[in-house]
Scaffold this motif. Sequence first.
Motif, PDB file in Angstrom:
ATOM      1  N   LYS A 108      -8.032  -5.170  -3.672  1.00  0.00           N
ATOM      2  CA  LYS A 108      -8.698  -3.937  -4.085  1.00  0.00           C
ATOM      3  C   LYS A 108      -8.014  -2.693  -3.534  1.00  0.00           C
ATOM      4  CE  LYS A 108     -12.989  -3.362  -4.861  1.00  0.00           C
ATOM      5  NZ  LYS A 108     -14.457  -3.175  -4.760  1.00  0.00           N
ATOM      6  N   TRP A 109      -7.175  -2.892  -2.506  1.00  0.00           N
ATOM      7  CA  TRP A 109      -6.452  -1.751  -1.945  1.00  0.00           C
ATOM      8  C   TRP A 109      -5.597  -1.043  -2.993  1.00  0.00           C
ATOM      9  CZ3 TRP A 109      -1.180  -2.019  -2.347  1.00  0.00           C
ATOM     10  CH2 TRP A 109      -0.600  -3.292  -2.469  1.00  0.00           C
ATOM     11  N   ARG A 110      -5.201  -1.748  -4.017  1.00  0.00           N
ATOM     12  CA  ARG A 110      -4.344  -1.151  -5.050  1.00  0.00           C
ATOM     13  C   ARG A 110      -5.043  -0.010  -5.786  1.00  0.00           C
ATOM     14  NH1 ARG A 110      -3.176  -6.654  -5.038  1.00  0.00           N
ATOM     15  NH2 ARG A 110      -0.945  -7.158  -4.796  1.00  0.00           N
ATOM     16  N   LYS A 111      -6.380  -0.017  -5.779  1.00  0.00           N
ATOM     17  CA  LYS A 111      -7.138   1.036  -6.445  1.00  0.00           C
ATOM     18  C   LYS A 111      -7.432   2.206  -5.508  1.00  0.00           C
ATOM     19  CE  LYS A 111      -9.469  -2.279  -9.500  1.00  0.00           C
ATOM     20  NZ  LYS A 111     -10.786  -2.820  -9.961  1.00  0.00           N
ATOM     21  N   VAL A 112      -7.104   2.049  -4.224  1.00  0.00           N
ATOM     22  CA  VAL A 112      -7.454   3.061  -3.227  1.00  0.00           C
ATOM     23  C   VAL A 112      -6.222   3.724  -2.622  1.00  0.00           C
ATOM     24  CG1 VAL A 112      -8.637   3.450  -1.021  1.00  0.00           C
ATOM     25  CG2 VAL A 112      -9.580   1.805  -2.669  1.00  0.00           C
ATOM     26  N   LEU A 113      -5.190   2.944  -2.358  1.00  0.00           N
ATOM     27  CA  LEU A 113      -4.009   3.437  -1.652  1.00  0.00           C
ATOM     28  C   LEU A 113      -2.859   3.713  -2.620  1.00  0.00           C
ATOM     29  CD1 LEU A 113      -4.027   0.913   1.334  1.00  0.00           C
ATOM     30  CD2 LEU A 113      -5.054   3.197   1.254  1.00  0.00           C
ATOM     31  N   SER A 114      -2.211   4.843  -2.432  1.00  0.00           N
ATOM     32  CA  SER A 114      -1.018   5.173  -3.221  1.00  0.00           C
ATOM     33  C   SER A 114       0.198   4.474  -2.614  1.00  0.00           C
ATOM     34  CB  SER A 114      -0.793   6.684  -3.213  1.00  0.00           C
ATOM     35  OG  SER A 114      -0.445   7.120  -1.900  1.00  0.00           O
ATOM     36  N   ASP A 115       1.316   4.544  -3.327  1.00  0.00           N
ATOM     37  CA  ASP A 115       2.556   3.981  -2.790  1.00  0.00           C
ATOM     38  C   ASP A 115       2.917   4.636  -1.460  1.00  0.00           C
ATOM     39  OD1 ASP A 115       2.879   2.216  -4.886  1.00  0.00           O
ATOM     40  OD2 ASP A 115       4.121   3.589  -6.059  1.00  0.00           O
ATOM     41  N   ALA A 116       2.715   5.946  -1.377  1.00  0.00           N
ATOM     42  CA  ALA A 116       3.008   6.656  -0.124  1.00  0.00           C
ATOM     43  C   ALA A 116       2.074   6.198   0.992  1.00  0.00           C
ATOM     44  CB  ALA A 116       2.881   8.165  -0.343  1.00  0.00           C
ATOM     45  N   ASP A 117       0.798   5.974   0.646  1.00  0.00           N
ATOM     46  CA  ASP A 117      -0.155   5.469   1.640  1.00  0.00           C
ATOM     47  C   ASP A 117       0.281   4.106   2.163  1.00  0.00           C
ATOM     48  OD1 ASP A 117      -1.814   7.677   1.333  1.00  0.00           O
ATOM     49  OD2 ASP A 117      -3.094   6.685  -0.150  1.00  0.00           O
ATOM     50  N   VAL A 118       0.672   3.226   1.245  1.00  0.00           N
ATOM     51  CA  VAL A 118       1.089   1.878   1.638  1.00  0.00           C
ATOM     52  C   VAL A 118       2.288   1.943   2.576  1.00  0.00           C
ATOM     53  CG1 VAL A 118       2.043  -0.312   0.796  1.00  0.00           C
ATOM     54  CG2 VAL A 118       0.142   0.788  -0.425  1.00  0.00           C
ATOM     55  N   ALA A 119       3.213   2.829   2.272  1.00  0.00           N
ATOM     56  CA  ALA A 119       4.388   2.973   3.134  1.00  0.00           C
ATOM     57  C   ALA A 119       3.983   3.424   4.535  1.00  0.00           C
ATOM     58  CB  ALA A 119       5.380   3.956   2.512  1.00  0.00           C
ATOM     59  N   GLU A 120       3.043   4.365   4.623  1.00  0.00           N
ATOM     60  CA  GLU A 120       2.598   4.857   5.919  1.00  0.00           C
ATOM     61  C   GLU A 120       1.832   3.782   6.692  1.00  0.00           C
ATOM     62  OE1 GLU A 120       2.765   8.591   7.319  1.00  0.00           O
ATOM     63  OE2 GLU A 120       4.505   7.539   6.497  1.00  0.00           O
ATOM     64  N   VAL A 121       0.943   3.062   6.007  1.00  0.00           N
ATOM     65  CA  VAL A 121       0.183   1.994   6.644  1.00  0.00           C
ATOM     66  C   VAL A 121       1.125   0.913   7.155  1.00  0.00           C
ATOM     67  CG1 VAL A 121      -1.459   0.126   6.223  1.00  0.00           C
ATOM     68  CG2 VAL A 121      -1.932   2.423   5.333  1.00  0.00           C
ATOM     69  N   THR A 122       2.082   0.534   6.331  1.00  0.00           N
ATOM     70  CA  THR A 122       3.037  -0.506   6.713  1.00  0.00           C
ATOM     71  C   THR A 122       3.840  -0.091   7.936  1.00  0.00           C
ATOM     72  OG1 THR A 122       3.208  -1.245   4.415  1.00  0.00           O
ATOM     73  CG2 THR A 122       4.969  -1.912   5.914  1.00  0.00           C
ATOM     74  N   ARG A 123       4.241   1.170   7.972  1.00  0.00           N
ATOM     75  CA  ARG A 123       5.023   1.668   9.101  1.00  0.00           C
ATOM     76  C   ARG A 123       4.245   1.564  10.413  1.00  0.00           C
ATOM     77  NH1 ARG A 123       5.085   6.361  11.697  1.00  0.00           N
ATOM     78  NH2 ARG A 123       3.731   7.385  10.154  1.00  0.00           N
ATOM     79  N   VAL A 124       2.964   1.904  10.385  1.00  0.00           N
ATOM     80  CA  VAL A 124       2.154   1.828  11.594  1.00  0.00           C
ATOM     81  C   VAL A 124       1.915   0.376  12.000  1.00  0.00           C
ATOM     82  CG1 VAL A 124      -0.121   2.324  12.585  1.00  0.00           C
ATOM     83  CG2 VAL A 124       1.038   4.046  11.180  1.00  0.00           C
ATOM     84  N   LEU A 125       1.571  -0.472  11.033  1.00  0.00           N
ATOM     85  CA  LEU A 125       1.212  -1.854  11.357  1.00  0.00           C
ATOM     86  C   LEU A 125       2.422  -2.685  11.789  1.00  0.00           C
ATOM     87  CD1 LEU A 125      -1.431  -2.731   8.617  1.00  0.00           C
ATOM     88  CD2 LEU A 125      -1.818  -2.100  11.007  1.00  0.00           C
ATOM     89  N   GLU A 126       3.600  -2.318  11.339  1.00  0.00           N
ATOM     90  CA  GLU A 126       4.784  -3.080  11.724  1.00  0.00           C
ATOM     91  C   GLU A 126       5.052  -3.023  13.223  1.00  0.00           C
ATOM     92  OE1 GLU A 126       7.629  -3.203   7.740  1.00  0.00           O
ATOM     93  OE2 GLU A 126       7.899  -1.574   9.212  1.00  0.00           O
ATOM     94  N   ALA A 127       4.451  -2.051  13.921  1.00  0.00           N
ATOM     95  CA  ALA A 127       4.637  -1.937  15.368  1.00  0.00           C
ATOM     96  C   ALA A 127       3.719  -2.871  16.146  1.00  0.00           C
ATOM     97  CB  ALA A 127       4.397  -0.491  15.814  1.00  0.00           C
ATOM     98  N   PHE A 128       2.793  -3.532  15.453  1.00  0.00           N
ATOM     99  CA  PHE A 128       1.861  -4.454  16.094  1.00  0.00           C
ATOM    100  C   PHE A 128       2.262  -5.900  15.817  1.00  0.00           C
ATOM    101  CE2 PHE A 128      -0.805  -0.657  15.663  1.00  0.00           C
ATOM    102  CZ  PHE A 128      -1.427  -0.611  16.916  1.00  0.00           C
ATOM    103  N   PRO A 129       1.886  -6.826  16.709  1.00  0.00           N
ATOM    104  CA  PRO A 129       2.141  -8.247  16.453  1.00  0.00           C
ATOM    105  C   PRO A 129       1.490  -8.686  15.140  1.00  0.00           C
ATOM    106  CG  PRO A 129       1.458  -7.919  18.727  1.00  0.00           C
ATOM    107  CD  PRO A 129       1.255  -6.603  18.022  1.00  0.00           C
TER     108      PRO A 129
END
Length: 307
Positions: free
Chosen positions: A268-289
Amino acid sequence: MGSPRSGTTWIGRMLGNATDAVYVDEPDLVEAPSTGPVGRHGFGPYPVIAAGEKSLRAMRYATLWDLAFADASPTHASLLTLGRAVMRIPAPVRDPLISRGARAVARLRPSRRHIVAKSVVGQFCLEWLVDSYGPEVVLIQRHPLDVVASWLTLPEPLYGLPQNETVRDRVVDKYGFPPPPNGTSHLLQVTWCVGLLTATLHMALRDHQDWLVVTHEEMCDDPVRRFRALAETLGLGWTDTSDNAVRDSQRPGTGRVTNRIAADLPGKWRKVLSDADVAEVTRVLEAFPDQGWIKAPDLVGSMAGQR
């Protein structure tokens, strides 16, 4: 236990329909202060309590869990109501009173064999909970992008978690997690909270390989069959009535109501998050295990490029 918006309430409520179980919803969330980590009665989300700790804060939270594990069946639900009502009593009198009362009730009244207690704010005291009560632990995870999207949509409060100095000192610095992001972006703040909560459970799981990890997306795939199998794994009695309760939950719902068409939830995230949002979320989460997972499941690849 899992992060908010990861499916913990749905899974907990469904397991509460087992023949020998009863569901207790968030016994540790009796105060939710809008500012700061602790409310005026001494409680608040995300307490940091170490295994074996005998602090006033540990004693305070023990009163809540004593009530939850005493016997939270529907006929004794008044125990939890009473416990919340007496929070206005001064803590030195209140806390020992509640603990002794809960233990007395547990001894005197017949108890159901299994109490399914759900928490989304106990990540930083889970080791203390296990040390104090010895429960069987079930960790719930969901695709991080869906968790972030759902957190934004509800919306789920942050309870000042990024500014919590105790969490910073005793959790973030201890494990070398990334600090909260700079700036005022709510998306980044939410993402950091999701990463922190799941990473904390990920680290705890390394020392407790017997803990069970349940993935929300897997439960959404044929929920009746999945819940029957999960109940069997946990040693819960499961009947046709239990199956029917799961089927009954499969109808439209919004907000904090747990009725949902399970098959519609993954992605369902596809209806809420833009491509730019996904990139930002991924960048933050990649720093966590495990990048926002407690234990990355085989069914999911990298978060990027899934639109």
